[in-house]
Design a protein around this motif. Sequence first.
Motif, short mmCIF file in Angstrom:
data_model
loop_
_atom_site.label_atom_id
_atom_site.label_comp_id
_atom_site.label_asym_id
_atom_site.label_seq_id
_atom_site.Cartn_x
_atom_site.Cartn_y
_atom_site.Cartn_z
N GLY A 85 -3.69 5.41 2.97
CA GLY A 85 -5.10 5.06 3.06
C GLY A 85 -5.68 4.80 1.68
O GLY A 85 -5.04 5.04 0.67
N TYR A 86 -6.92 4.33 1.69
CA TYR A 86 -7.58 3.94 0.43
C TYR A 86 -7.65 5.12 -0.55
O TYR A 86 -7.67 4.92 -1.75
N ASP A 129 3.74 2.03 15.06
CA ASP A 129 2.49 1.83 14.32
C ASP A 129 1.28 2.03 15.23
O ASP A 129 1.36 1.82 16.44
N ASP A 130 0.15 2.40 14.64
CA ASP A 130 -1.13 2.48 15.35
C ASP A 130 -1.05 3.35 16.60
O ASP A 130 -1.65 3.02 17.63
N ASN A 136 5.78 -4.89 8.89
CA ASN A 136 5.25 -5.02 10.25
C ASN A 136 5.91 -6.15 11.04
O ASN A 136 6.10 -7.24 10.52
N GLU A 142 -9.26 8.09 3.78
CA GLU A 142 -10.16 7.55 2.76
C GLU A 142 -10.73 8.63 1.85
O GLU A 142 -11.28 8.32 0.79
N ALA A 164 0.34 -8.63 4.65
CA ALA A 164 0.22 -10.06 4.34
C ALA A 164 -1.16 -10.39 3.76
O ALA A 164 -2.18 -9.94 4.29
N ARG A 165 -1.18 -11.18 2.69
CA ARG A 165 -2.43 -11.62 2.10
C ARG A 165 -2.39 -13.12 1.86
O ARG A 165 -1.41 -13.65 1.34
N GLU A 188 -2.71 7.29 9.14
CA GLU A 188 -3.22 6.07 8.51
C GLU A 188 -4.72 6.16 8.25
O GLU A 188 -5.43 6.91 8.92
N GLN A 202 -5.58 4.91 12.49
CA GLN A 202 -6.68 5.30 11.60
C GLN A 202 -7.95 5.70 12.34
O GLN A 202 -8.78 6.43 11.78
N SER A 249 5.43 -8.40 14.64
CA SER A 249 4.47 -8.73 15.68
C SER A 249 5.11 -8.62 17.06
O SER A 249 6.32 -8.79 17.19
N GLN A 284 0.84 -1.19 0.00
CA GLN A 284 0.00 0.00 0.00
C GLN A 284 0.88 1.25 0.00
O GLN A 284 1.81 1.35 0.81
N GLU A 299 3.89 0.03 2.30
CA GLU A 299 3.83 -0.90 3.42
C GLU A 299 3.43 -2.28 2.91
O GLU A 299 2.45 -2.41 2.17
N LEU A 345 7.57 -13.54 4.17
CA LEU A 345 7.03 -12.28 3.66
C LEU A 345 8.13 -11.25 3.38
O LEU A 345 8.08 -10.54 2.38
P1 C2E Z 1 -1.47 -2.10 10.17
O1 C2E Z 1 -0.02 -2.44 10.14
O2 C2E Z 1 -1.86 -0.94 11.00
O3 C2E Z 1 -1.89 -1.93 8.65
C1 C2E Z 1 -2.86 -1.02 8.22
C2 C2E Z 1 -4.19 -1.70 8.01
O4 C2E Z 1 -5.16 -0.74 7.65
C3 C2E Z 1 -4.17 -2.73 6.87
O5 C2E Z 1 -5.11 -3.74 7.20
C4 C2E Z 1 -4.69 -1.89 5.71
O6 C2E Z 1 -5.22 -2.68 4.66
C5 C2E Z 1 -5.73 -1.08 6.39
N1 C2E Z 1 -6.03 0.19 5.70
C6 C2E Z 1 -5.19 0.94 4.95
N2 C2E Z 1 -5.81 2.05 4.49
C7 C2E Z 1 -7.07 2.02 4.99
C8 C2E Z 1 -8.19 2.90 4.86
O7 C2E Z 1 -8.16 3.95 4.21
N3 C2E Z 1 -9.33 2.54 5.53
C9 C2E Z 1 -9.41 1.39 6.26
N4 C2E Z 1 -10.56 1.11 6.85
N5 C2E Z 1 -8.36 0.53 6.39
C10 C2E Z 1 -7.21 0.85 5.76
P2 C2E Z 1 -4.78 -5.28 6.98
O8 C2E Z 1 -3.99 -5.46 5.73
O9 C2E Z 1 -6.06 -6.01 7.14
O10 C2E Z 1 -3.82 -5.61 8.19
C11 C2E Z 1 -4.29 -5.53 9.51
C12 C2E Z 1 -3.15 -5.62 10.48
O11 C2E Z 1 -2.55 -6.93 10.42
C13 C2E Z 1 -2.02 -4.65 10.21
O12 C2E Z 1 -2.32 -3.37 10.71
C14 C2E Z 1 -0.89 -5.33 10.94
O13 C2E Z 1 -0.96 -5.07 12.30
C15 C2E Z 1 -1.19 -6.79 10.71
N6 C2E Z 1 -0.37 -7.28 9.59
C16 C2E Z 1 -0.62 -7.26 8.26
N7 C2E Z 1 0.40 -7.81 7.56
C17 C2E Z 1 1.32 -8.18 8.49
C18 C2E Z 1 2.61 -8.81 8.41
O14 C2E Z 1 3.14 -9.12 7.34
N8 C2E Z 1 3.24 -9.05 9.61
C19 C2E Z 1 2.70 -8.71 10.81
N9 C2E Z 1 3.40 -8.98 11.90
N10 C2E Z 1 1.51 -8.11 10.91
C20 C2E Z 1 0.83 -7.83 9.77
#
Ligand code: C2E
Length: 283
Positions: A254-255, A176-177, A114, A236, A62-63, A233, A200, A116, A45, A59, A94
């Motif tokens: 963001g989106y 983050d966050d 990211n 939208e 993971a999918r 973050e 966000q 964990s 993203q 960023e 990853l």
């Molecule tokens: P994060 O690191 O805070 O990543 C941002 C999340 O917000 C991502 O969700 C992203 O798709 C989403 N996002 C981005 N822009 C927007 C927006 O405009 N609106 C909304 N509503 N959401 C948006 P995602 O991909 O579902 O990932 C969720 C969380 O899972 C991540 O939060 C991160 O904590 C974790 N994660 C994802 N990939 C990995 C990885 O490879 N390793 C680790 N350890 N954690 C990961």
Amino acid sequence: HAKRSGRGRVVVYTQEMEEAAKRMTRIEQALRRAVSAEEVEPHFQPIVEMTTKKVIGFEALARWTDKDLGFVSPGLFIPIAEERGIISALSQLLLRKATRAAQDWPDELFLAFNLSPSQLVDQNTAEQILSILRRAEFEPRRLEVEITETGMMSDPASAEKIVQDLRAEGVRIALDDFGTGQSSLGRLREFHFDKLKIDQAFVASMFEDRSSEHIIRAILAMCEGLNMEVVAEGIETQEQAARLSEIGCRGGQGYFFGRPVDAAATLRYLGTSASTPPIARFG
Ligand code: C2E
Ligand code: MG
Ligand code: MG
Ligand code: MG
């Protein structure tokens, strides 16, 4: 049904817990298979500098789509990977894939990745990351590791050691966050983060809830004083982007700027954003 009596509730609850445990084990087994088959993919993203509207990095997120379970969100499988001891193997897979993909981007773009919480109590983490970078011949300066407040709080001494080892090689560290965890502001001083990412939730509520904008402004002032870069973050809409820029937030994600997409689509995105005036693209 039995929910009304105290005893009955215990039974229902236990069944629900059993169902949840079974489901988690099913996901765990499928995930182990997917990791060894290298089927989990990073998507990317864009992160933009809002003043210039330029992409400055991506960023990795993971999918995973399992053939039986279908799409499983990282919000579900990352915690399972952590709890069941798969996170290290998953994370290394990853990072290998993400650095490979990022080699095709312009050199100045960074890769955010990211980590964990459980990886920050594992003293192998820094060396695992650095060895992947060496093997991929990926410049450590192009990597930005994202950790959460929870990640740095569970064992601060351990987390700090890992952060130091990474920074010594030039890897940058982002918090983050920010704003949703339970860290004290004092930790910000000890850790010397290079960047802070505003959660966000603050962006989502900034027009409905006046206090969100006040909190964002306070975070921006703090980042300026502590010499940390900042990214908001979950942007939208054009209105959110404009308002955040106006109050001095330089980084955005963001989106509105782009959803996470796979490596091939990321290259196409870079191609179009280089040839199209970015202002037009982002409104
Ligand atoms: P994060 O690191 O805070 O990543 C941002 C999340 O917000 C991502 O969700 C992203 O798709 C989403 N996002 C981005 N822009 C927007 C927006 O405009 N609106 C909304 N509503 N959401 C948006 P995602 O991909 O579902 O990932 C969720 C969380 O899972 C991540 O939060 C991160 O904590 C974790 N994660 C994802 N990939 C990995 C990885 O490879 N390793 C680790 N350890 N954690 C990961
Ligand atoms: Mg992140
Ligand atoms: Mg985040
Ligand atoms: Mg998040």
